[in-house]
Design an enzyme around this catalytic site. Structure first.
Site, short mmCIF file in Angstrom:
data_model
loop_
_atom_site.label_atom_id
_atom_site.label_comp_id
_atom_site.label_asym_id
_atom_site.label_seq_id
_atom_site.Cartn_x
_atom_site.Cartn_y
_atom_site.Cartn_z
N CYS A 92 0.85 -1.19 0.00
CA CYS A 92 0.00 0.00 0.00
C CYS A 92 0.88 1.24 0.00
O CYS A 92 1.77 1.38 0.85
CB CYS A 92 -0.90 -0.02 1.23
SG CYS A 92 -1.95 1.45 1.38
N CYS A 95 0.38 3.12 3.51
CA CYS A 95 0.85 2.66 4.82
C CYS A 95 1.88 1.55 4.76
O CYS A 95 2.38 1.11 5.80
CB CYS A 95 -0.34 2.20 5.65
SG CYS A 95 -1.03 0.62 5.11
N CYS A 143 -5.02 0.98 6.59
CA CYS A 143 -5.19 2.44 6.60
C CYS A 143 -6.52 2.87 5.98
O CYS A 143 -6.84 4.05 6.00
CB CYS A 143 -4.03 3.13 5.88
SG CYS A 143 -4.04 2.94 4.08
N CYS A 163 -8.63 -5.23 -9.74
CA CYS A 163 -8.22 -4.16 -10.66
C CYS A 163 -7.74 -2.99 -9.80
O CYS A 163 -8.54 -2.31 -9.18
CB CYS A 163 -9.44 -3.77 -11.51
SG CYS A 163 -9.08 -2.55 -12.75
ZN LIG Z 1 -2.73 1.04 3.56
#
Ligand SMILES: [Zn+2]
Length: 180
Positions: A92, A95, A143, A163
């Site tokens: 991510c 985070c 997050c 996606c």
């Molecule tokens: Zn995150």
């Protein structure tokens, strides 16, 4: 009797070996850490990261903020990660939570990085009606950052197409040298 039983045992064993795919989806999910570079520390899903809108604005680029915190969508074909084929982890961008491995990625032809499964427990889901027809939105469990939508027209064996906006991802190559 014993010889017959043994012979049946070996036959069934070799038949199983011949029909089992190289790596099952369950194995990809269980062994995702094998794609993590040595010595790299990553956060866990169970350590939530909650920040205010203003704190997110400071932490993210305007494009990342729009996708992750306002459920935006990047233009198709715009992400360099469409062509990322090295072994590694997609985490991510908000985070750092690991979300997918390179072994879960496939070329969907849509212009967005696409995956047929995820690292277990990485995402939460919701239903959105932005395009009138309901779609399954998914977001980082740590997050809450929006990542994309999951569809049921993916490849076998899962049939899933996750996606994902490339801007919402950070690629961590397996063979990266840890900064010294
Ligand atoms: Zn995150």
């Amino acid at each position: 009797m014993l010889a017959a039983a043994l012979s049946t045992f070996w036959k069934s064993r070799s038949a199983t070996a011949a029909t089992t795919p190289a790596k099952s989806v369950a194995e990809l999910q269980k062994n995702w850490r094998a794609l993590l570079a040595d010595g790299i520390k990553v956060p866990a899903a169970g350590e939530p990261l909650k920040l205010s809108k203003e704190e997110w604005r400071k932490r993210l680029t305007p494009e990342q903020f729009h996708i992750l915190r306002e459920e935006g969508t990047e233009p198709p074909g715009s992400s360099p990660l469409n062509n990322e084929k090295r072994p590694g982890i997609f985490a991510c961008a908000g985070c750092g939570l690991p979300l997918f491995t390179s072994e879960m990625k496939y070329e969907s032809g849509t212009g967005w990085p696409s995956f047929f499964t995820t690292i277990p427990g990485a995402f939460g889901k919701s239903t959105d009606y932005k395009l009138i027809l309901p779609r399954t939105e998914y977001h980082c469990i740590r997050c809450g950052g929006h990542h994309g939508h999951v569809f049921d027209d993916g490849p076998k064996p899962t049939g899933q197409r996750w996606c994902n906006n490339g801007i919402a991802l950070k690629f961590m190559p397996k063979n990266a040298k840890a900064a010294t």
